[in-house]
Design a protein around this motif. Sequence first.
Motif, short mmCIF file in Angstrom:
data_model
loop_
_atom_site.label_atom_id
_atom_site.label_comp_id
_atom_site.label_asym_id
_atom_site.label_seq_id
_atom_site.Cartn_x
_atom_site.Cartn_y
_atom_site.Cartn_z
N ILE A 168 0.99 -1.22 0.00
CA ILE A 168 0.09 0.07 -0.16
C ILE A 168 0.87 1.27 -0.01
CG2 ILE A 168 -1.66 1.37 1.30
CD1 ILE A 168 -2.67 -1.43 2.57
N THR A 169 0.58 2.03 -1.20
CA THR A 169 1.51 3.26 -1.17
C THR A 169 0.76 4.52 -1.48
OG1 THR A 169 3.57 4.05 -2.06
CG2 THR A 169 1.83 2.79 -3.32
N ASN A 170 1.41 5.66 -1.69
CA ASN A 170 0.85 6.75 -1.98
C ASN A 170 1.89 7.42 -2.87
OD1 ASN A 170 1.84 7.04 0.97
ND2 ASN A 170 1.96 9.11 0.38
N ILE A 171 1.48 8.78 -3.32
CA ILE A 171 2.35 9.58 -3.98
C ILE A 171 3.29 10.49 -3.51
CG2 ILE A 171 2.09 11.68 -5.79
CD1 ILE A 171 -0.68 10.72 -6.74
N TYR A 172 4.68 10.32 -4.18
CA TYR A 172 5.67 11.26 -3.83
C TYR A 172 6.19 12.03 -5.03
CZ TYR A 172 6.34 8.09 0.46
OH TYR A 172 5.97 7.50 1.70
N ALA A 173 6.93 12.88 -4.81
CA ALA A 173 7.60 13.58 -5.81
C ALA A 173 9.07 13.27 -5.73
CB ALA A 173 7.54 15.15 -5.73
N VAL A 174 9.80 13.34 -6.78
CA VAL A 174 11.16 13.00 -6.96
C VAL A 174 11.75 14.28 -7.97
CG1 VAL A 174 13.21 11.83 -7.81
CG2 VAL A 174 11.17 10.71 -6.40
N TRP A 181 22.09 13.10 -7.29
CA TRP A 181 21.39 14.40 -7.67
C TRP A 181 20.06 14.22 -7.38
CZ3 TRP A 181 17.30 13.04 -10.61
CH2 TRP A 181 17.22 11.73 -11.49
N ALA A 182 19.63 13.26 -6.97
CA ALA A 182 17.83 13.14 -6.63
C ALA A 182 17.67 13.41 -5.25
CB ALA A 182 17.25 11.94 -7.11
N LYS A 183 16.12 13.83 -4.98
CA LYS A 183 15.79 14.04 -3.81
C LYS A 183 14.42 13.89 -3.90
CE LYS A 183 14.75 18.96 -3.28
NZ LYS A 183 14.81 20.10 -2.42
N SER A 184 13.52 13.16 -2.81
CA SER A 184 12.23 12.91 -2.79
C SER A 184 11.65 13.90 -1.96
CB SER A 184 11.95 11.68 -2.26
OG SER A 184 12.01 11.21 -1.14
N ILE A 185 10.20 14.34 -2.32
CA ILE A 185 9.41 15.21 -1.27
C ILE A 185 8.13 14.43 -1.20
CG2 ILE A 185 8.60 17.40 -1.38
CD1 ILE A 185 10.54 18.35 -3.44
N GLU A 186 7.76 14.44 0.41
CA GLU A 186 6.42 13.93 0.64
C GLU A 186 5.47 15.04 0.69
OE1 GLU A 186 4.89 10.61 3.90
OE2 GLU A 186 7.04 11.34 4.05
N PRO A 187 4.25 14.84 0.19
CA PRO A 187 3.27 15.72 0.28
C PRO A 187 3.05 16.05 1.87
CG PRO A 187 2.19 13.77 -0.35
CD PRO A 187 3.80 13.52 -0.24
N PRO A 188 2.28 17.14 2.08
CA PRO A 188 2.04 17.53 3.44
C PRO A 188 1.00 16.31 4.20
CG PRO A 188 1.69 19.13 2.16
CD PRO A 188 2.01 18.34 1.29
N GLU A 189 -0.07 16.04 3.26
CA GLU A 189 -0.68 14.80 3.76
C GLU A 189 -0.74 13.86 2.68
OE1 GLU A 189 -4.50 16.67 4.05
OE2 GLU A 189 -4.59 17.17 1.86
N LYS A 190 -1.23 12.55 2.85
CA LYS A 190 -0.89 11.28 1.98
C LYS A 190 -1.99 11.77 0.68
CE LYS A 190 1.01 7.88 5.04
NZ LYS A 190 1.00 6.40 5.35
#
Length: 271
Positions: free
Chosen positions: A129-135, A213-222
């Motif tokens: 089970i997962t949710n959205i992340y930004a890279v 060079w990459a970093k991930s960003i988690e949203p403030p809420e899932k």
Amino acid sequence: MTLPLSKFLRWAAAAALTACIAAPLPASAQAVNSRLNEITKTKKLRVCQYPLYYSISFRNPKTGEIEGIDADLSKELAKELGAQLEIVESSFGTFIADLQANKCDIGMFGIGASLKRAQAVEFSKPYLITNIYAVTRKDGPVKSWADIDKPGMKVAVTLGSYIEPFMKNYLKNAELVSVAPPNSREGELVAGRVDVIMTDFPTAVKVTDEFDWAKSIEPPEKLAVTPYAYVINQGDQVWLNYVNLFIDTIKLDGRLKKYADKNKLGPIVAP
């Protein structure tokens, strides 16, 4: 009015034939017609996988082998069936058509179980089970989640993924770029054609581990919390029951946890 005997017999035969056609197949007939029966007869398990999916089913360019949790678990399923594993390359945009065209027996590559997809295929019980992340790039213009939905930003998603329709509705200012194989979101990001990619936990973890060079960003809420499951054609309850039992079994005997931990996916294993 009394029907002549010959007409009555023809009418009764037609009615019986109609009833036979309309009646559901008994369990024994379903078993004979099941994909499970075909697999055990031919000793071959054909698995659709998307070979560009980090941590799930990614083809290692150095070895040519597909690596990830579903690379491991498809081997376990084939072993349980006493069958030879055959990988059929597929994608999020084509796996439904591939199943319906009988190119593979099952899709095993972290497929998000959605109500829309369930109109066309059968989903197993979830295993992740997962949710959205930004890279994004560390030296890029996106420093926080708030930077993503701004005019001029280009946001990449994989064509046909469950993330694509969600982001179409979510973004109000940024431009959405849908990337189709053989191209990849990661390639577009490296080339500078997009500013950020929207992905899930497996890819976010792998990309940030592999590339400095990459970093991930988690949203403030899932966002778009989604169960990942395996997929088969509709109407084959016998095969679906077997796949579900396989998932239950690997949860209980520790194989799911073992391969999730191996691929750094322990935090998203489904209960």
